[in-house]
Design a protein around this motif. Sequence first.
Motif, PDB file in Angstrom:
ATOM      1  N   HIS A  19      36.493  50.975  41.526  1.00  0.00           N
ATOM      2  CA  HIS A  19      36.239  49.541  41.327  1.00  0.00           C
ATOM      3  C   HIS A  19      37.384  48.996  40.463  1.00  0.00           C
ATOM      4  O   HIS A  19      37.482  49.316  39.281  1.00  0.00           O
ATOM      5  N   TYR A  56      38.117  46.621  27.986  1.00  0.00           N
ATOM      6  CA  TYR A  56      37.517  45.330  28.357  1.00  0.00           C
ATOM      7  C   TYR A  56      37.131  44.541  27.111  1.00  0.00           C
ATOM      8  O   TYR A  56      37.402  43.363  26.999  1.00  0.00           O
ATOM      9  N   LYS A 164      32.404  38.260  44.848  1.00  0.00           N
ATOM     10  CA  LYS A 164      33.368  38.007  43.759  1.00  0.00           C
ATOM     11  C   LYS A 164      34.545  38.947  43.977  1.00  0.00           C
ATOM     12  O   LYS A 164      34.363  40.120  44.287  1.00  0.00           O
ATOM     13  N   ASP A 195      37.486  36.409  39.972  1.00  0.00           N
ATOM     14  CA  ASP A 195      37.498  36.698  38.534  1.00  0.00           C
ATOM     15  C   ASP A 195      38.891  37.198  38.187  1.00  0.00           C
ATOM     16  O   ASP A 195      39.351  38.211  38.731  1.00  0.00           O
ATOM     17  N   ASN A 197      39.874  37.811  34.993  1.00  0.00           N
ATOM     18  CA  ASN A 197      39.800  38.661  33.789  1.00  0.00           C
ATOM     19  C   ASN A 197      40.955  38.398  32.825  1.00  0.00           C
ATOM     20  O   ASN A 197      41.624  39.326  32.373  1.00  0.00           O
TER      21      ASN A 197
HETATM   22  C1  MUC Z   1      33.528  40.940  34.617  1.00  0.00           C
HETATM   23  O1  MUC Z   1      34.559  40.609  34.083  1.00  0.00           O
HETATM   24  O2  MUC Z   1      32.840  40.047  35.068  1.00  0.00           O
HETATM   25  C2  MUC Z   1      31.386  42.205  36.382  1.00  0.00           C
HETATM   26  C3  MUC Z   1      31.417  42.399  37.708  1.00  0.00           C
HETATM   27  C4  MUC Z   1      32.553  43.132  37.992  1.00  0.00           C
HETATM   28  O3  MUC Z   1      32.937  43.508  39.088  1.00  0.00           O
HETATM   29  O4  MUC Z   1      33.223  43.352  36.847  1.00  0.00           O
HETATM   30  C5  MUC Z   1      32.440  42.945  35.766  1.00  0.00           C
HETATM   31  C6  MUC Z   1      33.138  42.398  34.603  1.00  0.00           C
END
Ligand code: MUC
Length: 371
Positions: A19, A56, A164, A195, A197
């Motif tokens: 992932h 993270y 997502k 996302d 990040n």
């Molecule tokens: C995030 O940053 O949201 C949540 C779902 C995913 O795939 O990563 C997490 C962390």
Amino acid sequence: MKIHSLDVYIVDLPTIRPHHLAMHTIVTQTIVIACMKSEDDLEGWGEVATIGGASYSEESPEAIKCNIEKYIKPLIIGKNPINFDALTHMIGIHVKGNYFAKALVESAMVDLVAKTRNIPSYELFGGQCHTSLPVAWTLASGDTEKDIEEAQHCLETKRHNIFKLKIGKGNPKKNVAHVIKIKEAVGEAGSVRVDINQAWDEVTSLYCIEALENGGVDLIEQPLVRWDNEGMSKLSSRFKVPIMADESLGTIQEAYQIAKHGAADVFALKVPKAGGLTATKKVAAIAEASGIPMYGGTMIESSLGTAICAQLYSTIPEITFGTELFGPLLFKDNVTANQIEYGNFEIKIPQGPGFGMEIDKEKIKHYSRDM
Ligand code: MUC
Ligand code: MG
């Protein structure tokens, strides 16, 4: 009732596929589990998940275990867990930060109290508004064709229709093209969201978000670094596509600042970021008062942690962007005898007592490790 003991386990669970996130690729997901016992041997269980050690957020699984054992546990042994909000406040006076650790301890207290009263934990938070909630799936295999196949399988099996994509790693333009191909393949059958990040700067965000908006993407999560509320407000007012705060939104104070400065259109709630269930309800109250819709986020918890978040989110009316409580589906194995149920594009909220999950102690033993 008094808290008699508190044990903390670091548990590594294998995932069904790698992932990919901006800061880390998960092949084994580490969760931290707490078992709290009362003097008459009743048990309350809690869980928080972390992503990539300390990559993270500041709190690694090892730091969570160590700080609970050394600094939090001595403060609460002998205390009555029914006063979980007061105890969390007292812990906050002696222990700064450490929100994941505090969330873990509070969830074990809540499970213990609710089990003692034979009620679901959500009854301690005002009761249920939702018996099920929409649930997103993250397409993060790193390969466009595989992601499209995964999305189509999710739609056919009515598992997920919200997708997502994690696009913080690598070339932004290529990533945007990857997302748009997936949106074209999914069409109106699914909502596609991204996302980042925290990986983009403002200049990159300007051209990438424009392309994503034109390509039919529905939500942009945390494009900028967590402290850049000023940049997030500019992006939120410039684009029609909603911008969501994730890493920049943790505590109630951060929630207030984001709401005040318009530094997001949507709040991604996560129980550990806020420091617990009670604090998450307070973040939700700030969102409600500011007219900000909410999303039920995940740190990719196993079945127990997912039940904790699901039960809390079920008490919040304005979770209008759904949830991403897919964690258990990414794991090869879980730590509970019963499993979270999914169907018709939703997660079913587990019923009690407590968080409604039956712990498989053998599994915890099998997957746990020392520091
Ligand atoms: C995030 O940053 O949201 C949540 C779902 C995913 O795939 O990563 C997490 C962390
Ligand atoms: Mg996020």
